[in-house]
Design a protein around this motif. Structure first.
Motif, mmCIF file in Angstrom:
data_model
loop_
_atom_site.group_PDB
_atom_site.id
_atom_site.type_symbol
_atom_site.label_atom_id
_atom_site.label_comp_id
_atom_site.label_asym_id
_atom_site.label_seq_id
_atom_site.Cartn_x
_atom_site.Cartn_y
_atom_site.Cartn_z
ATOM 1 N N GLU A 145 -12.426 -47.660 -33.596
ATOM 2 C CA GLU A 145 -11.878 -48.416 -34.713
ATOM 3 C C GLU A 145 -12.993 -49.088 -35.490
ATOM 4 N N GLY A 146 -12.719 -49.360 -36.756
ATOM 5 C CA GLY A 146 -13.714 -50.040 -37.570
ATOM 6 C C GLY A 146 -13.314 -50.014 -39.026
ATOM 7 N N HIS A 196 -25.456 -51.398 -39.632
ATOM 8 C CA HIS A 196 -24.810 -50.540 -40.624
ATOM 9 C C HIS A 196 -25.363 -50.833 -42.023
ATOM 10 N N ILE A 228 -13.653 -41.496 -31.892
ATOM 11 C CA ILE A 228 -13.881 -42.144 -33.184
ATOM 12 C C ILE A 228 -13.877 -43.663 -33.062
ATOM 13 N N ALA A 283 -15.207 -48.887 -41.337
ATOM 14 C CA ALA A 283 -15.662 -47.576 -41.800
ATOM 15 C C ALA A 283 -15.978 -46.779 -40.543
ATOM 16 N N VAL A 284 -15.364 -45.639 -40.356
ATOM 17 C CA VAL A 284 -15.593 -44.876 -39.136
ATOM 18 C C VAL A 284 -16.104 -43.479 -39.465
ATOM 19 N N GLU A 285 -16.440 -42.749 -38.406
ATOM 20 C CA GLU A 285 -16.958 -41.395 -38.573
ATOM 21 C C GLU A 285 -15.799 -40.415 -38.661
ATOM 22 N N TRP A 286 -15.291 -40.193 -39.854
ATOM 23 C CA TRP A 286 -14.119 -39.337 -40.016
ATOM 24 C C TRP A 286 -14.481 -37.887 -39.730
ATOM 25 N N TRP A 318 -22.886 -39.816 -38.862
ATOM 26 C CA TRP A 318 -22.823 -41.142 -39.494
ATOM 27 C C TRP A 318 -21.624 -41.846 -38.887
ATOM 28 N N ALA A 319 -21.872 -42.649 -37.883
ATOM 29 C CA ALA A 319 -20.774 -43.282 -37.155
ATOM 30 C C ALA A 319 -21.014 -44.781 -37.050
ATOM 31 N N PRO A 320 -20.725 -45.534 -38.140
ATOM 32 C CA PRO A 320 -20.998 -46.969 -38.125
ATOM 33 C C PRO A 320 -20.155 -47.724 -37.105
ATOM 34 N N SER A 321 -19.006 -47.144 -36.695
ATOM 35 C CA SER A 321 -18.139 -47.889 -35.782
ATOM 36 C C SER A 321 -18.429 -47.569 -34.321
ATOM 37 N N GLU A 339 -19.773 -48.101 -48.936
ATOM 38 C CA GLU A 339 -19.711 -48.838 -47.682
ATOM 39 C C GLU A 339 -20.396 -50.198 -47.699
#
Lengths: 337, 329
Positions: free
Chosen positions: A183-184, B294, A181, A186-189, B73-76, B286
């Motif tokens: 850090e950020g 993003h 996953i 908004a992440v991909e939970w 959907w993985a912005p990080s 977001e």
């Protein structure tokens, strides 16, 4: 779009400056420290007659505004790296701290009764631990009666500094989290429901049985949520208290961090609370409006000296003296008048 | 009118050519004002499309068409992996469920109000419907979160899950665990929100049916149901579909209430009791703290919603055309 955002934000700032007195300092950025900055500004105005205009437009906005030189100072929950500061001719320092605490809604469990470690927390948020009576949770809490119900995982849906610090901690505590996953803001939970803002997460937790979430300490306290303890880097279980938060800041090695680039999660020390976060101020080394810049420094110096109690009243944590002294030195050395 | 009579007075003895040219000038001005207003709509729309395309361009270049069917959907992640399948799915499913509930209920209310309701009850019910339209969407969101959500999670969902447990397909659609925040809860809130659009427009168009038509139908012995089905609805079809389209447009784009109650998860689950997200909810959540790719991806989502709405409305127009052909108009 960035451009549009900048124009809108700049417009707001410009409109507010023209309406106020010329001596006012303008700042923009993070929403998290907004309550304390406005409280300080209020008290400062009463004492000195000088006002401060702070627009809470988000950390990203704060960074963009100070880069565009439309404000005297910018504010951000996530620090900029030293190279970035150098490139933009900026100075950065931590202003005030907050802490993030895990909160749960479990029948019969009181605040502070449960303890987690980073690994377990990461596994819950990865969806690997799905029941409250999982062996890993039981092992940490041998004396707490845990139901065999499914865990409802709650997290933020909006991009936020809180999420940044929380996921940063999970990345440090769990290799699995870091690789899957990261850090950020908004992440991909992998699992869980997303709620908007600290208030959204608090609301969800207080309404949903068998849930777990993370919020700013102030929200947990004000909403009387069941916070939990955490096992810190030194392997000691700690409770979320102002002393534990300050210990984390004091144990962080600020002196060796160029541009104060320290993320306060998972700091060493027996008493350190593992998910502590500072919020930062950004200013130009050589500002176009030097008078305003000096005025802002005066305000921050005043806030460091007189603002500690006000910060604590609002459940923020003042920076420890050692850090304040260091920041004073940075001002003297780097900001040109 | 005042202007014209002045002109005539000034002319002294009756001057027909001058008077006419004054009329003409008024006409031309009026023509151009209305024309410019109409054109400005196209310009604004074009401007929105252009700025969306410009903003979305980096994401389009990066992800191409696969944006449409990527679920992650993985912005990080580094580099960010963005796919719109989750939000597209959520948008379509919530809108579909909302319309499936709101159309029959909305039409039912409208038929009741115009054909069956005693006179004294018409105004209060009509006003209640219009009041529903006036409630801000954040209030719907909060009500959904604090009142509807708990009710659904504690009462309705366990019941449905139990009924359909083990039934193929339906069992997967109504699968547990019950949740406050789910696609279904959001769809239900949407249904309530779009109800007034369908109802008040239907009421208005039902009132345009010439009484003589209905009276004739009753005269040959039709029941109320037959009158509604064979006279009122066919006569007002275009208007009713217009109302439904307006409602669908709102359902597709509704943001605030949905963000509150949908659970904001980009994962697609077979169960409608699982959390999901919609395009507008994803953008609203977001956008504020996003940057770079993003942010561009979020703008691309916005563009998709725009295109999606366009296609839905175009499809409705087509359907309408075919219906009219069939009816021989």
């Amino acid at each position: 779009m960035n451009f549009l955002k900048t124009i809108v934000a700049a417009g707001l700032v410009a409109a507010s400056t023209t309406a106020a007195f010329a001596a006012d300092i303008t700042g923009a950025g993070a929403t998290f420290p907004f309550p304390i900055y406005s409280k300080w500004a209020d008290a400062y105005k009463k004492e000195t007659g000088n006002g401060l205009n702070y627009q809470s437009i988000g950390s990203g906005g704060g960074i963009k505004q100070i880069q565009a030189k439309t404000v005297t100072f910018g504010a951000s929950d996530a620090p900029l790296k030293a190279e970035q500061l150098e490139k933009d001719g900026l100075v950065q320092w931590p202003m005030v701290m907050g802490a993030i605490v895990p909160v749960v809604n479990l029948e019969g469990v009181k605040p502070g009764e449960l303890v987690f470690d980073g690994e377990t927390l990461a596994n819950i948020y990865l969806g690997k631990i799905t029941k409250w009576d999982d062996a890993a949770i039981k092992k940490l809490n041998p004396n707490v009666k845990l139901p065999s119900d499914a865990i409802t995982v709650v997290r933020r849906s909006d991009g936020s500094g809180t999420t940044f610090n929380f996921t940063n901690y999970l990345s440090k505590a769990s290799a699995d989290w870091k690789s899957k996953i990261g850090e950020g803001t908004a992440v991909e939970w992998p699992v869980g429901v997303g709620a908007k803002g600290n208030e959204g997460v608090s609301g969800n937790i207080s309404q949903t049985k068998n849930s777990i979430g993370y919020v700013e300490y102030a929200y947990a306290k004000q909403n009387k949520l069941t916070y939990t303890g955490l096992v810190n880097k030194a392997g000691k279980p700690v409770q979320p208290t102002v002393e534990a938060f300050q210990a984390a800041a004091a144990n962080a090695d600020w002196s060796k961090a160029p541009g104060y680039y320290v993320i306060l999660t998972d700091q060493p020390g027996d008493k350190s609370w593992p998910i502590t976060a500072a919020t930062f101020i950004l200013m130009h080394k050589s500002a176009t409006d030097k008078a305003a810049s000096q005025e802002a420094i005066k305000f921050f110096r005043w806030a460091f000296k007189n603002g500690g109690k006000m910060a604590e009243e609002l459940d923020y944590i003042p920076m420890p003296d050692s850090v304040v002294q260091q920041v004073e030195k940075t001002w003297a050395a780097e900001i040109k008048s | 009118m005042a202007v014209q009579s002045d002109v005539i007075d000034d002319a002294g003895p009756y001057d027909r050519a001058k008077a006419l040219s004054a009329f003409k000038l008024g006409d031309v001005t009026f023509y151009w004002i209305t024309r410019l207003s109409a054109i400005s709509v196209l310009l604004i729309l074009g401007g929105i499309i252009i700025s969306l395309v410009v903003g979305a361009f980096p994401a389009m270049k990066e992800y191409g068409l696969s944006f449409l069917w990527t679920q992650r959907w993985a912005p990080s992640a580094d580099p960010p992996v963005l796919g719109a399948l989750g939000p597209i799915y959520g948008t379509l499913v919530t809108s579909f469920i909302a319309m499936a509930i709101a159309i029959p209920v909305g039409l039912g209310i409208a038929i009741f109000l115009t054909e069956l309701c005693p006179q004294w009850a018409r105004r209060p019910i009509g006003m209640a419907i219009e009041l529903l339209a006036g409630i801000p969407s954040i209030i719907y969101g909060m009500w959904g979160f604090f009142v509807l959500g708990p009710f659904l999670a504690n009462t309705f969902q366990p019941f449905m899950i139990k009924i359909f447990d083990g039934v193929p397909v339906l069992g997967a659609i109504f699968a547990g665990p019950p949740s406050y925040l789910s696609l279904f809860n959001a769809a239900l809130i949407l249904a309530i929100m779009v109800l007034p659009f369908i109802t008040s427009i239907s009421v208005d168009v039902f009132k345009t049916v010439p009484p003589v038509l209905k009276e004739a139908a009753y005269g040959v012995g039709c029941t109320t149901w037959e009158v509604v089905r064979s006279v009122v609805i066919p006569y007002t079809r275009v208007g009713v579909i217009g109302g439904v389209m307006l409602a669908l447009g709102r359902a597709l784009g509704e943001t605030m209430a949905v963000t509150f109650i949908i659970g904001n998860s980009f994962r697609i689950s077979s169960s409608i009791f699982a959390p999901g997200t919609t395009i507008s909810a994803a953008i609203a959540s977001e956008f504020a703290e996003s940057d770079g790719l993003h942010q561009s991806g979020l703008i691309l989502l916005g563009l998709l919603l725009f295109v999606l709405t366009f296609f839905v409305l175009a499809a409705a127009r087509l359907m309408l055309l075919r219906l009219e052909k069939k009816a021989g108009k």
